[in-house]
Design a protein around this motif. Structure first.
Motif, PDB file in Angstrom:
ATOM      1  N   PHE C  80      21.385  18.400 -34.763  1.00 15.50           N
ATOM      2  CA  PHE C  80      20.098  18.716 -34.103  1.00 15.50           C
ATOM      3  C   PHE C  80      19.155  17.485 -34.632  1.00 15.50           C
ATOM      4  O   PHE C  80      19.319  17.043 -35.920  1.00 15.50           O
ATOM      5  N   SER C  81      18.228  17.090 -33.808  1.00 24.32           N
ATOM      6  CA  SER C  81      17.446  15.958 -34.286  1.00 24.32           C
ATOM      7  C   SER C  81      16.193  16.403 -34.045  1.00 24.32           C
ATOM      8  O   SER C  81      15.738  16.970 -32.829  1.00 24.32           O
ATOM      9  N   LEU C  82      15.228  16.139 -34.576  1.00 24.54           N
ATOM     10  CA  LEU C  82      13.781  16.626 -34.698  1.00 24.54           C
ATOM     11  C   LEU C  82      13.158  16.152 -33.394  1.00 24.54           C
ATOM     12  O   LEU C  82      12.208  16.274 -32.822  1.00 24.54           O
ATOM     13  N   THR C  83      13.284  14.704 -33.317  1.00 24.62           N
ATOM     14  CA  THR C  83      12.907  13.733 -32.181  1.00 24.62           C
ATOM     15  C   THR C  83      13.046  14.227 -30.761  1.00 24.62           C
ATOM     16  O   THR C  83      12.301  14.617 -30.094  1.00 24.62           O
ATOM     17  N   GLU C  84      14.349  14.778 -30.715  1.00 29.22           N
ATOM     18  CA  GLU C  84      14.832  15.493 -29.457  1.00 29.22           C
ATOM     19  C   GLU C  84      13.986  16.609 -29.368  1.00 29.22           C
ATOM     20  O   GLU C  84      13.560  16.959 -28.166  1.00 29.22           O
ATOM     21  N   PHE C  85      14.059  17.382 -30.398  1.00 30.17           N
ATOM     22  CA  PHE C  85      13.063  18.805 -30.191  1.00 30.17           C
ATOM     23  C   PHE C  85      11.846  18.673 -29.785  1.00 30.17           C
ATOM     24  O   PHE C  85      11.170  19.187 -28.818  1.00 30.17           O
ATOM     25  N   LEU C  86      11.159  17.396 -30.272  1.00 26.47           N
ATOM     26  CA  LEU C  86       9.954  17.229 -29.822  1.00 26.47           C
ATOM     27  C   LEU C  86       9.424  16.557 -28.602  1.00 26.47           C
ATOM     28  O   LEU C  86       8.489  16.942 -27.815  1.00 26.47           O
ATOM     29  N   ALA C 105       8.855  20.275 -22.605  1.00 26.18           N
ATOM     30  CA  ALA C 105       8.318  20.871 -21.335  1.00 26.18           C
ATOM     31  C   ALA C 105       7.550  22.220 -21.802  1.00 26.18           C
ATOM     32  O   ALA C 105       6.308  22.549 -20.967  1.00 26.18           O
ATOM     33  N   MET C 106       7.982  22.675 -22.619  1.00 23.97           N
ATOM     34  CA  MET C 106       7.123  23.890 -23.170  1.00 23.97           C
ATOM     35  C   MET C 106       5.782  23.886 -23.663  1.00 23.97           C
ATOM     36  O   MET C 106       5.045  24.208 -23.595  1.00 23.97           O
ATOM     37  N   LEU C 107       5.938  22.421 -24.708  1.00 25.49           N
ATOM     38  CA  LEU C 107       4.682  22.069 -25.099  1.00 25.49           C
ATOM     39  C   LEU C 107       3.885  21.815 -24.145  1.00 25.49           C
ATOM     40  O   LEU C 107       2.690  21.938 -24.156  1.00 25.49           O
ATOM     41  N   ALA C 108       4.196  20.995 -23.098  1.00 27.10           N
ATOM     42  CA  ALA C 108       3.352  20.396 -22.007  1.00 27.10           C
ATOM     43  C   ALA C 108       2.921  21.911 -21.153  1.00 27.10           C
ATOM     44  O   ALA C 108       1.492  21.858 -20.690  1.00 27.10           O
ATOM     45  N   GLY C 109       3.527  22.985 -21.130  1.00 30.81           N
ATOM     46  CA  GLY C 109       3.218  24.000 -20.541  1.00 30.81           C
ATOM     47  C   GLY C 109       1.853  24.768 -21.217  1.00 30.81           C
ATOM     48  O   GLY C 109       1.111  25.306 -20.668  1.00 30.81           O
ATOM     49  N   HIS C 264       7.327  30.874 -15.966  1.00 33.39           N
ATOM     50  CA  HIS C 264       8.506  30.845 -16.669  1.00 33.39           C
ATOM     51  C   HIS C 264       9.248  29.861 -16.082  1.00 33.39           C
ATOM     52  O   HIS C 264      10.671  29.895 -16.260  1.00 33.39           O
ATOM     53  N   ALA C 265       9.050  28.758 -15.895  1.00 30.47           N
ATOM     54  CA  ALA C 265       9.846  27.583 -15.183  1.00 30.47           C
ATOM     55  C   ALA C 265       9.816  26.326 -16.106  1.00 30.47           C
ATOM     56  O   ALA C 265       8.739  25.885 -16.473  1.00 30.47           O
ATOM     57  N   VAL C 266      10.957  25.904 -16.852  1.00 31.24           N
ATOM     58  CA  VAL C 266      10.891  24.646 -17.724  1.00 31.24           C
ATOM     59  C   VAL C 266      10.793  23.455 -17.037  1.00 31.24           C
ATOM     60  O   VAL C 266      11.676  22.967 -16.429  1.00 31.24           O
ATOM     61  N   GLN C 267       9.599  23.140 -16.957  1.00 29.71           N
ATOM     62  CA  GLN C 267       9.334  21.645 -16.290  1.00 29.71           C
ATOM     63  C   GLN C 267       7.964  21.189 -16.654  1.00 29.71           C
ATOM     64  O   GLN C 267       7.247  21.914 -17.054  1.00 29.71           O
ATOM     65  N   ILE C 268       7.916  19.854 -16.655  1.00 29.64           N
ATOM     66  CA  ILE C 268       6.643  19.283 -16.965  1.00 29.64           C
ATOM     67  C   ILE C 268       5.908  19.554 -15.541  1.00 29.64           C
ATOM     68  O   ILE C 268       6.241  18.807 -14.491  1.00 29.64           O
ATOM     69  N   PRO C 269       4.599  20.034 -15.748  1.00 30.46           N
ATOM     70  CA  PRO C 269       4.034  20.160 -14.670  1.00 30.46           C
ATOM     71  C   PRO C 269       3.274  19.032 -14.057  1.00 30.46           C
ATOM     72  O   PRO C 269       2.950  18.028 -14.688  1.00 30.46           O
ATOM     73  N   GLY C 271       1.056  19.789 -11.456  1.00 30.14           N
ATOM     74  CA  GLY C 271      -0.196  20.010 -10.652  1.00 30.14           C
ATOM     75  C   GLY C 271      -0.631  21.459 -11.380  1.00 30.14           C
ATOM     76  O   GLY C 271       0.105  22.159 -11.787  1.00 30.14           O
ATOM     77  N   ILE C 272      -1.846  22.139 -10.879  1.00 30.49           N
ATOM     78  CA  ILE C 272      -2.050  23.359 -11.354  1.00 30.49           C
ATOM     79  C   ILE C 272      -1.454  24.610 -10.699  1.00 30.49           C
ATOM     80  O   ILE C 272      -1.516  25.465 -10.930  1.00 30.49           O
ATOM     81  N   LEU C 273      -0.684  24.189  -9.607  1.00 25.04           N
ATOM     82  CA  LEU C 273      -0.019  25.252  -8.803  1.00 25.04           C
ATOM     83  C   LEU C 273       1.621  25.367  -9.316  1.00 25.04           C
ATOM     84  O   LEU C 273       2.490  26.052  -8.619  1.00 25.04           O
ATOM     85  N   ASP C 274       1.794  24.326 -10.243  1.00 23.95           N
ATOM     86  CA  ASP C 274       3.379  24.594 -10.623  1.00 23.95           C
ATOM     87  C   ASP C 274       3.551  25.629 -11.794  1.00 23.95           C
ATOM     88  O   ASP C 274       2.396  25.881 -12.486  1.00 23.95           O
ATOM     89  N   SER C 275       4.820  26.385 -11.922  1.00 21.53           N
ATOM     90  CA  SER C 275       4.982  27.293 -12.763  1.00 21.53           C
ATOM     91  C   SER C 275       5.526  26.472 -14.043  1.00 21.53           C
ATOM     92  O   SER C 275       6.202  25.470 -13.996  1.00 21.53           O
ATOM     93  N   VAL C 276       4.854  26.878 -15.023  1.00 19.26           N
ATOM     94  CA  VAL C 276       5.421  26.244 -16.326  1.00 19.26           C
ATOM     95  C   VAL C 276       6.159  27.532 -17.344  1.00 19.26           C
ATOM     96  O   VAL C 276       6.023  28.755 -17.093  1.00 19.26           O
ATOM     97  N   ARG C 277       6.280  27.200 -18.434  1.00 17.69           N
ATOM     98  CA  ARG C 277       6.819  28.150 -19.363  1.00 17.69           C
ATOM     99  C   ARG C 277       6.233  27.544 -20.723  1.00 17.69           C
ATOM    100  O   ARG C 277       6.050  26.433 -20.940  1.00 17.69           O
ATOM    101  N   THR C 278       5.652  28.456 -21.412  1.00 19.90           N
ATOM    102  CA  THR C 278       4.989  28.117 -22.953  1.00 19.90           C
ATOM    103  C   THR C 278       5.919  28.506 -23.850  1.00 19.90           C
ATOM    104  O   THR C 278       6.734  29.104 -23.782  1.00 19.90           O
ATOM    105  N   LEU C 279       5.356  27.819 -25.226  1.00 20.64           N
ATOM    106  CA  LEU C 279       6.376  28.150 -26.195  1.00 20.64           C
ATOM    107  C   LEU C 279       6.303  29.520 -26.698  1.00 20.64           C
ATOM    108  O   LEU C 279       7.337  30.022 -27.006  1.00 20.64           O
ATOM    109  N   THR C 280       5.230  30.224 -26.557  1.00 20.26           N
ATOM    110  CA  THR C 280       5.276  31.664 -27.002  1.00 20.26           C
ATOM    111  C   THR C 280       6.280  32.543 -25.921  1.00 20.26           C
ATOM    112  O   THR C 280       7.015  33.270 -26.489  1.00 20.26           O
TER     113      THR C 280
END
Lengths: 301, 310, 328
Positions: C80-86, C105-109, C264-269, C271-280
């Motif tokens: 596991f690499s922390l850089t990859e994680f973040l 992607a989740m951070l971005a979400g 709940h979609a893993v992706q870097i958004p 626009g504001i009409l994209d679905s995202v997933r958050t960390l929580t």
């Protein structure tokens, strides 16, 4: 603002502009305040209308039937009551005593500032992190398993900081002269607290604790992984359905599952569940607020 | 105060941003897919359905990121019913006639597409059919055995059918001796696992309460992965799974608890491919599904499937 | 609010249940006659009070300890690499060939939903705070404060349900988005959820500005708006900033509402009409799926550590800012 007219007390262009600006500002701020309230009313109204076909006393007292697509919400309702009461029974004494310490005993030194900081941060910990903690500490490390006990303990820690904060506020509102009078007749610190401080702040403390009923009832994430189940068969209207080491259903979790996982649920049932959850939370809160307003009007100092 | 406070600037900035964002949204720049875009609806990775789909449709390749990963089978169907351009997969028990349709699936291009029906599931002609399983630690005993016997009896299998799945063949049913089970000290059975099966498990628990009032059955969902994880830890009695336990998981369960997990088939399911009811597409092949869902898949538009945009 | 305590009035309730014994006239004598159990009981009780007092520290530390304890082995485990994680957007926790744990992607979400929520909630929240504190009469003020308290009490799962059912339909109808559960939905819901906290803290900090400031402004002929703009906002800026920070903290930490409303979609958004997933939401959806002890399980706890640290910093910031005003 430089007065550019010699005649005092007359309405100049500047003054008119000033008042025009004030009127505009006032309306803008009014609209902003209204913008928070209107969605609340709209949402509650919409939920009520959608829920209407299912909102009966029978819905509350009945058990879910036909694969949870019909029937009532009794097991979830009872489960929530269990969770709320057990968690508050744990967090209220600790929280109140902690507030007594912070308000009555603690001096303003670094250690107590750290405690304050801890309380503030405990209040800010995301609920899902509480869930992780509950899973790691109570379910696995303490070997309570998935149970009402684990879930209640997790909820208790979550509600603790808010109880501390509200109790402190209530204690701080008792004037210092009361305490001084008591110390002067020779009472010790604890005697003063018991005889003077607590009786005079009990309503404020109670209000704070009651407000946490709604917080504990509404939380989903912390109990989802520590002790709430999708379904458990219990008897209709049975108030003593769950044991401390069993898992239970909970209203908030039930709302989540029937709106995301159960197929073919009668349309009004999720709405009705939401209304019951929302309604009980708002009722409890309204009661606490009414208590506070009433007691405040009777305060003699 | 002569200088404008910085808060003021923040306020103004956020105000401007708000206006801009609204404008952006209203002018439709907020991306969002066009009509022709395929909207992929998938499941969260703890789901057995997700793993089954990956193994049998994507050939163990990974999913393309960016799909909407729903937490429940019902949520998948619900989202598809409200979204014309969506496609997703879920157990056949979640079908909502009139709101979504199930696509016939062909093994490969040119092969005849097969409907996900009871008959096709039983004779294995539907390419992505699977067994619904339950696992116990070691041979089931006592109340657990009685409960499982009951789920395999005529009454239990009737519930599988009413839940929308395919029951076992009548000759596979077990005899169940009702009176013997109806008494005894209070017991709690913990059941956890597959979301596909959670509605069956719930219906069983509900009905079993009438057969044996002294048995409380606790049902949790969370996904096959969660159920299997809990079984390995020994915290539950029965695990529902819509996929087989992996060899590694069986090893781990043996190591942790000293017992071998026992697998019991309780029914069958056709993994149905759902699209919106107005979607003109008639059938789909496994390759096309892989092209849509897999990490290296290239199908992103309905027109690429030789189907008009829904 | 709290009036200065008047000297004199005795406590409302009698302090002693029984009349003092004759020999209790002297304070010294009486305290000497207190039975031992009473003295020791009191000490024990004070010990308990002290323990409860420090319990908050114990709990915060043990939360960090337990969450970190579950996460730690993955950090030293080699692969596991922390850089990859973040910094990697690829989240394949259950892949058969190549497991990848990137939460970018989740951070971005999380940040996009929180940012949108704040863009909506901050102006409205502070505006409402100003209205409540400065512009409206006392009756309306009480009513509004109660409404805000009720708004704050709505459970997050109910908000999530509203997002899933009501809001998503509205969004599909009015924006033409193909899917109604997206950043806009989550942002609106979160904005409504964090407005109460911004209003109540903001109102507190405006209230804390001494009345003499207002009087000075009024004496110079300022209108209310001029007063707000030139006097109150500068004077209360720290408190208002703290209000915003606490709102951010709430937004970052919210779970159920965003789980149900953001798609709940893993992706870097984009626009504001994209679905995202958050960390929580990611933790809520996947926690416990992998057997305890697997890398996936530990990475989820590591996400918890990340969230804990994020909210810790935000809350600490808010606290320092508030302390700043108190000092002044």
């Amino acid at each position: 603002m430089k007065p550019d007219t010699p005649a005092l007390f007359t309405e100049t262009a500047l003054v008119r502009r000033k008042y025009r600006q004030e009127t505009v500002a006032k309306w803008v701020f009014f609209v902003m305040a209204a913008a928070m309230i209107i969605p609340l009313l709209l949402i509650v109204g919409y939920l009520m209308v959608k829920a209407a076909p299912s909102l009966t006393l029978g819905f509350l007292l009945d058990v879910p039937v036909r694969g949870m697509t019909e029937g009532g919400i009794w097991p979830a309702f009872v489960g929530t009551i269990y969770l709320v009461f057990i968690s508050l029974a744990i967090s209220a004494p600790i929280g109140i005593l902690a507030a007594v310490y912070l308000n009555e005993y603690a001096r303003d030194n670094w250690f107590n500032r750290v405690i304050n900081l801890a309380v503030i941060n405990l209040a800010g910990v995301p609920s899902i992190v509480h869930a992780l903690f509950g899973l790691g500490a109570f379910v696995y490390a303490a070997r309570f398993g998935y149970s009402i006990l684990s879930a209640s303990l997790t909820l208790a820690i979550m509600t603790l900081p808010v109880i501390v904060a509200s109790t402190r506020e209530a204690l701080a509102s008792v004037p210092r002269s009361f305490r001084e009078a008591c110390w002067n007749v020779g009472a010790t610190r604890w005697q003063t607290i018991r005889a003077v401080v607590l009786p005079n702040s009990i309503s404020g403390i109670l209000t704070g604790v009651i407000l946490q009923v709604s917080r504990a009832a509404g939380e989903t994430a912390p109990i989802m992984f520590t002790g709430a189940v999708f379904y458990k068969a219990i008897e209709k209207g049975d108030l003593f359905a769950y044991g401390l080491h069993e898992q239970c259903m909970a209203l908030s979790m039930h709302l989540y599952t029937i709106s995301t996982q159960v197929p073919g649920v009668k349309e009004s049932i999720p709405y009705a569940t939401a209304v019951v959850l929302l309604g009980s939370v708002l009722l409890v809160n309204a009661a606490a607020i009414a208590l506070r307003v009433y007691m405040r009007s009777r305060t003699k100092w | 105060m002569t200088t404008t406070p910085y808060l003021h600037r923040i306020l103004r900035l956020t105000g401007t941003t708000a206006v801009l964002a609204t404008a952006l949204c209203l002018s439709g720049c907020g991306r969002g897919e066009g009509k022709d875009e395929i909207i992929r609806v998938s499941r969260q990775s703890s789901s057995g359905t997700y793993e089954f789909f990956r193994e049998h449709v994507l050939n163990k390749k990974d999913f393309k990121l960016g799909s909407r990963d729903m937490n429940g089978s019902k949520e998948v169907v619900e989202l598809i019913a409200n979204t014309p351009g969506a496609i997703g997969y879920s157990g056949m028990g979640y079908h909502e006639p009139g709101r979504v349709k199930m696509l016939p699936v062909a093994l490969k291009a040119g092969a005849p597409p097969v409907e996900p029906t009871v008959v096709n599931t039983l004779n294995k002609s539907y390419p992505i059919a699977r067994s619904l399983l339950i696992y116990t630690l070691g041979e089931p005993e006592g109340e657990v055995k009685r409960y499982i016997d009951w789920t395999l009896s005529d009454a239990g299998q009737k519930i599988v059918e009413t839940s929308g799945y395919v029951p076992l063949q009548p000759n596979e049913h077990r005899k169940f001796d009702a009176p013997a089970a109806s008494t005894g000290p209070k017991v709690t059975l913990q059941v956890k696992g597959s979301d596909t099966m959670v509605n069956v498990a719930q219906a069983w628990a509900e009905a079993y309460k009438k057969v044996a009032p002294h048995v409380d059955v606790e049902v949790s969902g969370g996904g096959s992965g969660q159920g299997i994880a809990a079984l390995i830890k020994g915290t539950i009695h029965i695990c529902n799974a819509s996929r087989n336990m992996k060899a590694g998981e069986i090893e781990q369960a043996k190591k942790n608890t000293g017992k071998t997990p026992k697998e019991i088939v309780v029914g069958y399911d056709a993994l149905a491919i759902y699209v919106h009811k107005d979607n003109p597409i008639q059938s789909i092949t496994l390759e096309q599904l892989a092209g849509i869902f897999a990490e290296d898949g290239t199908l992103t538009k309905w027109s690429q499937l030789a189907a008009p945009a829904p | 609010m709290s009036a200065r305590p008047k000297p004199g009035p005795a406590p409302a309730r009698p302090q002693e249940p029984s009349p003092p014994a004759p020999e209790a006239y002297s304070f010294a004598v009486r305290s000497a006659r207190r039975p031992a159990w009473s003295v020791w009981g009191e000490r024990a009780l004070e010990g308990a009070i002290y323990l409860c007092g420090i319990s908050a520290i114990i709990f915060v530390l043990s939360i960090f300890f337990f969450v970190f304890k579950e996460a730690a082995p993955v950090l030293v485990g080699g692969e596991f690499s922390l850089t990859e994680f973040l910094f990697s957007p690829e989240w394949y926790p259950t892949s058969e060939e190549n497991k990848r744990y990137g939460v970018l992607a989740m951070l971005a979400g999380t940040f996009s939903v929180t940012a949108l929520a704040m863009v909506l909630a901050v102006p409205f929240g502070l505006g409402a705070a100003i209205y409540i504190s400065e512009f409206c009469g006392s009756k309306l003020k009480e009513t509004l404060k109660i409404v805000i308290e009720l708004l704050a009490a709505i459970p997050s799962v109910v908000w999530g349900f509203v997002g899933l059912t009501v809001m998503s339909k509205l969004i599909v109808t009015y924006t033409g988005a193909p899917v109604g559960v997206n950043i806009l939905n989550g942002g609106l819901i979160l904005a409504l959820m964090s407005v109460p906290i911004i209003v109540s803290i903001g109102e507190d900090s405006l209230k804390a500005v001494p009345d003499s400031y207002r009087e000075a402004g009024v004496a110079l002929g300022a209108t209310k708006w001029q007063l707000v703009r030139r006097v109150l906002l500068p004077a209360a800026k720290n408190g208002l900033l703290a209000a915003v920070l606490l709102g951010v903290g709430r937004g970052v930490g919210e779970t159920m509402a965003v789980l149900m409303a953001t798609g709940h979609a893993v992706q870097i958004p984009h626009g504001i009409l994209d679905s995202v997933r958050t960390l929580t939401a990611n933790i809520a959806a996947e926690l416990g799926e992998a057997p305890a002890g697997s890398d996936h399980y530990r990475v989820l706890f590591l996400t918890g550590v990340l969230l804990f640290s994020l909210t810790f910093v935000v809350n600490l910031g808010a606290d320092l800012v508030v302390r700043g005003i108190r000092k002044k």
